[in-house]
Design a protein around this motif. Structure first.
Motif, PDB file in Angstrom:
ATOM      1  N   GLU A  61      -2.521   2.800   8.664  1.00 18.98           N
ATOM      2  CA  GLU A  61      -1.176   2.907   8.090  1.00 18.98           C
ATOM      3  C   GLU A  61      -0.780   1.683   7.283  1.00 18.98           C
ATOM      4  OE1 GLU A  61       1.964   4.927  10.008  1.00 18.98           O
ATOM      5  OE2 GLU A  61       0.656   6.607   9.545  1.00 18.98           O
ATOM      6  N   GLY A  62      -1.620   1.341   6.331  1.00 21.99           N
ATOM      7  CA  GLY A  62      -1.308   0.215   5.449  1.00 21.99           C
ATOM      8  C   GLY A  62      -0.416   0.659   4.301  1.00 21.99           C
ATOM      9  N   GLY A  63       0.423  -0.221   3.864  1.00 19.38           N
ATOM     10  CA  GLY A  63       1.341   0.100   2.776  1.00 19.38           C
ATOM     11  C   GLY A  63       0.759  -0.253   1.420  1.00 19.38           C
ATOM     12  N   LEU A  64       1.210   0.466   0.398  1.00 25.41           N
ATOM     13  CA  LEU A  64       0.858   0.175  -0.984  1.00 25.41           C
ATOM     14  C   LEU A  64       1.928   0.770  -1.882  1.00 25.41           C
ATOM     15  CD1 LEU A  64      -0.522   2.869  -2.668  1.00 25.41           C
ATOM     16  CD2 LEU A  64      -2.202   2.493  -0.910  1.00 25.41           C
ATOM     17  N   LYS A  65       1.906   0.393  -3.144  1.00 27.30           N
ATOM     18  CA  LYS A  65       2.844   0.957  -4.122  1.00 27.30           C
ATOM     19  C   LYS A  65       2.047   1.770  -5.128  1.00 27.30           C
ATOM     20  CE  LYS A  65       6.915  -1.520  -3.739  1.00 27.30           C
ATOM     21  NZ  LYS A  65       8.220  -1.030  -3.818  1.00 27.30           N
ATOM     22  N   TYR A  66       2.497   3.000  -5.372  1.00 31.06           N
ATOM     23  CA  TYR A  66       1.896   3.871  -6.380  1.00 31.06           C
ATOM     24  C   TYR A  66       3.035   4.365  -7.259  1.00 31.06           C
ATOM     25  CZ  TYR A  66      -0.546   7.681  -8.635  1.00 31.06           C
ATOM     26  OH  TYR A  66      -1.085   8.517  -9.572  1.00 31.06           O
ATOM     27  N   ASN A  67       2.973   4.055  -8.541  1.00 28.52           N
ATOM     28  CA  ASN A  67       4.071   4.384  -9.466  1.00 28.52           C
ATOM     29  C   ASN A  67       5.405   3.854  -8.946  1.00 28.52           C
ATOM     30  OD1 ASN A  67       2.493   5.605 -11.408  1.00 28.52           O
ATOM     31  ND2 ASN A  67       2.798   7.663 -10.598  1.00 28.52           N
ATOM     32  N   ASN A  68       5.378   2.629  -8.452  1.00 26.01           N
ATOM     33  CA  ASN A  68       6.557   1.950  -7.899  1.00 26.01           C
ATOM     34  C   ASN A  68       7.158   2.647  -6.686  1.00 26.01           C
ATOM     35  OD1 ASN A  68       6.549  -0.281  -9.615  1.00 26.01           O
ATOM     36  ND2 ASN A  68       7.600   0.864 -11.220  1.00 26.01           N
ATOM     37  N   LEU A  69       6.409   3.557  -6.071  1.00 27.79           N
ATOM     38  CA  LEU A  69       6.875   4.229  -4.863  1.00 27.79           C
ATOM     39  C   LEU A  69       6.063   3.725  -3.671  1.00 27.79           C
ATOM     40  CD1 LEU A  69       7.103   7.883  -6.216  1.00 27.79           C
ATOM     41  CD2 LEU A  69       9.006   6.336  -5.770  1.00 27.79           C
ATOM     42  N   PRO A  70       6.737   3.470  -2.547  1.00 28.90           N
ATOM     43  CA  PRO A  70       5.980   3.040  -1.367  1.00 28.90           C
ATOM     44  C   PRO A  70       5.176   4.201  -0.781  1.00 28.90           C
ATOM     45  CG  PRO A  70       8.309   3.250  -0.831  1.00 28.90           C
ATOM     46  CD  PRO A  70       8.173   3.533  -2.303  1.00 28.90           C
ATOM     47  N   LYS A  71       3.916   3.951  -0.500  1.00 29.13           N
ATOM     48  CA  LYS A  71       3.012   4.944   0.093  1.00 29.13           C
ATOM     49  C   LYS A  71       2.293   4.293   1.259  1.00 29.13           C
ATOM     50  CE  LYS A  71       3.765   8.119  -3.038  1.00 29.13           C
ATOM     51  NZ  LYS A  71       4.426   9.354  -2.708  1.00 29.13           N
ATOM     52  N   ARG A  72       1.665   5.128   2.098  1.00 28.31           N
ATOM     53  CA  ARG A  72       0.906   4.625   3.249  1.00 28.31           C
ATOM     54  C   ARG A  72      -0.481   5.251   3.257  1.00 28.31           C
ATOM     55  NH1 ARG A  72       2.646   1.329   6.676  1.00 28.31           N
ATOM     56  NH2 ARG A  72       4.837   0.958   7.011  1.00 28.31           N
ATOM     57  N   THR A  73      -1.485   4.400   3.370  1.00 25.46           N
ATOM     58  CA  THR A  73      -2.841   4.898   3.566  1.00 25.46           C
ATOM     59  C   THR A  73      -3.029   5.151   5.052  1.00 25.46           C
ATOM     60  OG1 THR A  73      -3.636   2.635   3.743  1.00 25.46           O
ATOM     61  CG2 THR A  73      -3.842   3.702   1.584  1.00 25.46           C
ATOM     62  N   ASP A  74      -3.773   6.185   5.397  1.00 20.94           N
ATOM     63  CA  ASP A  74      -4.027   6.475   6.805  1.00 20.94           C
ATOM     64  C   ASP A  74      -4.933   5.421   7.427  1.00 20.94           C
ATOM     65  OD1 ASP A  74      -2.450   8.761   7.086  1.00 20.94           O
ATOM     66  OD2 ASP A  74      -4.010  10.007   6.214  1.00 20.94           O
ATOM     67  N   LEU A  75      -5.991   5.088   6.720  1.00 18.62           N
ATOM     68  CA  LEU A  75      -6.961   4.133   7.244  1.00 18.62           C
ATOM     69  C   LEU A  75      -7.720   3.518   6.076  1.00 18.62           C
ATOM     70  CD1 LEU A  75      -8.292   3.052   9.871  1.00 18.62           C
ATOM     71  CD2 LEU A  75      -9.808   5.028   9.786  1.00 18.62           C
TER      72      LEU A  75
END
Length: 155
Positions: A61-75
């Motif tokens: 559950e790591g965070g990242l930004k995609y198109n300035n939107l916060p997203k979460r990777t599962d693993l």
């Protein structure tokens, strides 16, 4: 929880306020047990026990930004230099692994630039190698085993 097509592991559950929680060895705490979390926890242990990936190089559950939107990777599995090596998208067993599932994982990987991408629903999984330079991908028959010499280095 459903039986998965992944090896069983010695998991720890606890119940609080009529809700079930599972211990996550990466986050070192109990997390709410959803069907997707059940798949994620099995896959984490699968990568540790079969493919020998160290826990220290994994993040749930790591965070990242995609198109300035916060997203979460599962693993995400990182290499020894801290660069993303594998991005893993986990789904509930009832979710089909379709083109849309791959596209979701690929969007996250557009930011992370990991050379490997996996989608898993607990019943099946698919792994592919991503060539970011040539903008191509190739499905693999298996997941690459952890081999420290295979990881990227800045020599």
């Amino acid at each position: 929880m459903l039986e998965l097509n992944l090896p069983a592991f010695d998991y720890k559950l606890k119940k609080k306020d009529d809700k079930l929680y599972i211990f996550d060895v990466l986050r070192k705490k109990y997390v709410f047990l959803t069907p997707e979390e059940w798949v994620r926890q099995h896959f984490i242990h699968f990568l540790i026990n079969k493919y020998r990936y160290p826990k220290a190089l994994m993040k749930a559950e790591g965070g990242l930004k995609y198109n300035n939107l916060p997203k979460r990777t599962d693993l995400v599995v990182y290499d020894r230099q801290g660069k993303p090596f594998i991005v893993i998208e986990c789904k509930d067993t009832f979710v089909q692994l379709t083109q849309a599932t791959f596209e979701q994982a690929a969007r996250y990987n557009y930011v992370l630039k990991a050379p490997y991408l996996i989608v898993v629903n607990g019943l099946t999984y698919h792994c592919c190698y991503i060539d970011h330079v040539n903008q191509s991908f190739q499905f693999l028959e298996d997941i690459p085993y952890f081999a420290p010499t295979d990881f990227s280095s800045d020599n």
